[in-house]
Design a protein around this motif. Sequence first.
Motif, mmCIF file in Angstrom:
data_model
loop_
_atom_site.group_PDB
_atom_site.id
_atom_site.type_symbol
_atom_site.label_atom_id
_atom_site.label_comp_id
_atom_site.label_asym_id
_atom_site.label_seq_id
_atom_site.Cartn_x
_atom_site.Cartn_y
_atom_site.Cartn_z
ATOM 1 N N SER A 267 8.106 -33.794 17.626
ATOM 2 C CA SER A 267 8.077 -32.271 16.966
ATOM 3 C C SER A 267 9.282 -31.742 16.500
ATOM 4 O O SER A 267 9.129 -30.827 15.782
ATOM 5 N N ILE A 268 10.368 -32.071 17.078
ATOM 6 C CA ILE A 268 11.614 -31.307 16.503
ATOM 7 C C ILE A 268 12.155 -32.191 15.130
ATOM 8 O O ILE A 268 12.569 -31.398 14.399
ATOM 9 N N GLY A 269 12.019 -33.324 15.146
ATOM 10 C CA GLY A 269 12.457 -34.063 13.868
ATOM 11 C C GLY A 269 13.780 -34.634 14.004
ATOM 12 O O GLY A 269 14.053 -35.052 15.245
ATOM 13 N N ILE A 270 14.396 -35.212 12.855
ATOM 14 C CA ILE A 270 15.766 -35.643 12.936
ATOM 15 C C ILE A 270 16.933 -34.765 12.542
ATOM 16 O O ILE A 270 16.670 -33.762 11.825
ATOM 17 N N SER A 271 18.092 -35.187 12.920
ATOM 18 C CA SER A 271 19.207 -34.482 12.600
ATOM 19 C C SER A 271 19.325 -34.326 10.916
ATOM 20 O O SER A 271 19.079 -35.427 10.158
ATOM 21 N N SER A 272 19.870 -33.119 10.324
ATOM 22 C CA SER A 272 19.956 -32.926 8.817
ATOM 23 C C SER A 272 20.848 -31.977 8.616
ATOM 24 O O SER A 272 20.920 -30.929 9.416
ATOM 25 N N GLY A 273 21.841 -32.193 7.530
ATOM 26 C CA GLY A 273 22.874 -31.452 7.551
ATOM 27 C C GLY A 273 23.808 -30.848 8.453
ATOM 28 O O GLY A 273 24.312 -31.630 9.572
ATOM 29 N N ALA A 274 23.775 -29.559 8.638
ATOM 30 C CA ALA A 274 24.523 -28.803 9.814
ATOM 31 C C ALA A 274 23.789 -29.031 11.064
ATOM 32 O O ALA A 274 24.358 -29.001 12.241
ATOM 33 N N GLY B 282 21.155 -28.019 17.689
ATOM 34 C CA GLY B 282 21.868 -26.691 17.131
ATOM 35 C C GLY B 282 22.810 -27.134 16.034
ATOM 36 O O GLY B 282 23.030 -28.287 15.787
ATOM 37 N N GLU B 283 23.345 -26.000 15.382
ATOM 38 C CA GLU B 283 24.162 -26.177 14.359
ATOM 39 C C GLU B 283 25.582 -26.342 14.430
ATOM 40 O O GLU B 283 26.380 -25.295 14.541
#
Length: 295
Positions: A253-260, A277-278
């Motif tokens: 439901s959260i997804g995967i890491s992306s960018g910051a 978190g960023e």
Amino acid sequence: MLTIKHTVSIAVLAGVLAWSTPSLANEAGDLLAKMRNAVHTLDYTGTLVYSQGNELSNYQISHTVENGAEKESVVRLAQGASASDADAESFSLAKFQQVQPQMEAVYALDLGGQEFVANRSCQIIVARPRDKMRYLQRYCIEPETGMLLKYSLVDRSHRTVEQLMFTTLDIAVPAQATALPPPVQPNPAMPAALPPATDWVFASLPAGFQQVQDLRQEGINGQPPIRQIILSDGMTSVSVFIAPPGAPSMLDSIGISSGAMNIYATEVAQHQVTLVGEVPALTLQRISENLQYAR
């Protein structure tokens, strides 16, 4: 085309004003505080370019304050080939709401030069982290209105991992901005706030971070509830999601890491723990290592 509407409680504004008044004596800090106020109190409409990682998107954003409540509309105009509609939900100027005085201990504020963005002059402010636990943040703020015109997050490799820049912008000061805000009403869409956790505790946290919220999200279709503990260092935040044994995977439901944005998943006392978190992945790992189940 995807349209997203947010209504943000004026409680956010109250926190901004409480923080902004005395704690930062220098010009950079004062302008940063003015910016945090402006993105929540001004009426503005504009288009901007937003990049996260290698993905570039264009948005039209409209923000108004009506009867003390914020309304924000974000419309994606164009996006890169690999972006999904769900990515749009991650973008909002409402993200600039973390307001805590401990930021002075973990960031050094520098006043830079001036730039010209969206036909407006803006002053550069750099929030430079004092350790490896967070990203460098670079702002370009219009001094007169305090409006944010350009923003970027930069990692320790000097790589820009997230950036936004207005290309057109119209600003108006709402009439009610000079009046006292109405009493704060609870937002029924928000998860229920809990007293500070006593069953889940952190043996220690990276410098500057402290717990600011403890929320409970009810499960869907009989699924067990999920605990969400929010930590902040005054500039950025980390959410710690805790699900009991047998709960569905939160990563889906959260997804995967992306960018910051980074995500770190682990298990503590047979509970599924997911941190979002960023901040650098190392920061999420350190926080998870110090999470303890005290019951």
